[in-house]
Design a protein around this motif. Structure first.
Motif: not given
Length: 307
Positions: A7-10, A20-26
């Protein structure tokens, strides 16, 4: 051997958001694989999150296809947008989500990828595909519509198949502005059991996605409205019909026989996109990845594995 999962965040810079925004992904599988193209999944809703797409890991196990799931801003583990609840269509439009997808592709360093959009995901996904983005190899439209009007027309057709007392309850609650009431939600529960997912019990991943809407309804309520039938949000006049002919990559259409996305809603994709194939799942509604999981993964895996 189990595939790699991480998993990570962009970071996502979108000035109109006011923060500021972050997109969580797997990611499931190896994005650097030389033998398979990654598949990016655009979830539905808007605002239901990524859990309902966990079955797609079957494609990694069977075909080595890396799967990218992510939660669009405003829901789940990505940045919430409650601060923009009162913003209008200038903010709440598909450009926000197309920009987020473009940002995620850049963050992951993908130069070649496939995209599957489900329901709402294929609405903004079709806008993205019509831009003919570099690196897009194949596109899958699952259970969607190219305009809000076509979607609502299909929902109203299905609604008329429900028992009359359920229809009356829905109509009364919508007229009274009580769509949050227990009786309206119970009526919607019956609708979902017929046209969202026909499995009993409903898979926990779908329930988890629906719970996200309850915890933070900002995106759904602002863009769509009180329910599948009652569109009062910024997507009320939405359409991508005039751009479908610009989708130049091979495209696969998927829906279920009992789908919210009835054939009438899906048909313009077939007639307007140049390179297109359509497969329907006879025992499914809106969640064929659960309802006919084995056949669904066979169809998708075979098509994505074509050169």
């Amino acid at each position: 051997m189990s595939p790699i999962v991480y998993e990570g965040e962009a970071n996502f810079d979108y000035p109109a958001a006011g923060k500021p925004l972050k997109t969580w992904y797997k990611v499931t599988g190896d994005l650097k694989s030389s033998t398979a193209t990654p598949l990016i999944i655009l979830h539905g809703g808007p605002g239901v999150g990524s859990a309902a797409y966990n079955p797609f890991s079957d494609l990694t196990a069977a075909h080595g296809i890396p799967i990218v799931q992510y939660e669009q801003v405003g829901c789940g583990r990505s940045t919430d947008l409650r601060n923009k609840a009162d913003a209008g269509i200038e903010f709440w439009n598909d450009s926000l989500f197309v920009s987020e997808l473009e940002n995620l592709i850049q963050h992951l360093g993908l130069t070649r990828y496939d995209v599957l959009g489900h329901s709402w995901g294929a609405m903004f996904g079709s806008r993205f595909a019509a831009k003919q983005p570099a690196g897009l190899r194949r596109y899958i439209i699952m259970s969607s519509a190219p305009s809000t009007k076509l979607w609502i027309d299909a929902q109203n057709t299905l609604r008329r198949t429900l028992p009359q007392d359920i229809q009356d309850t829905m109509a009364k609650c919508e007229a009274d502005g009580t769509t949050g009431s227990d009786e309206y939600q119970a009526a919607m529960g019956l609708y979902y059991s017929q046209f969202l997912c026909r499995l009993d019990p409903m898979p926990k991943e779908i329930l988890e996605c629906l719970a996200l809407l309850e915890r933070d309804p900002t995106v759904y309520a602002t863009m769509w409205g009180p329910s599948e039938f009652f569109v009062a949000g910024t997507l009320k006049e939405w359409s991508v019909l005039d751009e479908l002919h610009k989708i130049s990559v091979p495209t696969l259409l998927l829906n279920g026989r009992y789908d919210e996305a009835q054939d009438s809603a899906m048909a313009p994709f077939m007639t307007h996109i140049p390179k297109v194939k359509w497969v329907q799942f006879a025992e499914s509604s809106h969640m064929a990845q659960f309802e006919e999981r084995t056949r669904f993964m066979e169809v998708v895996g075979r098509w994505l594995s074509e050169q």
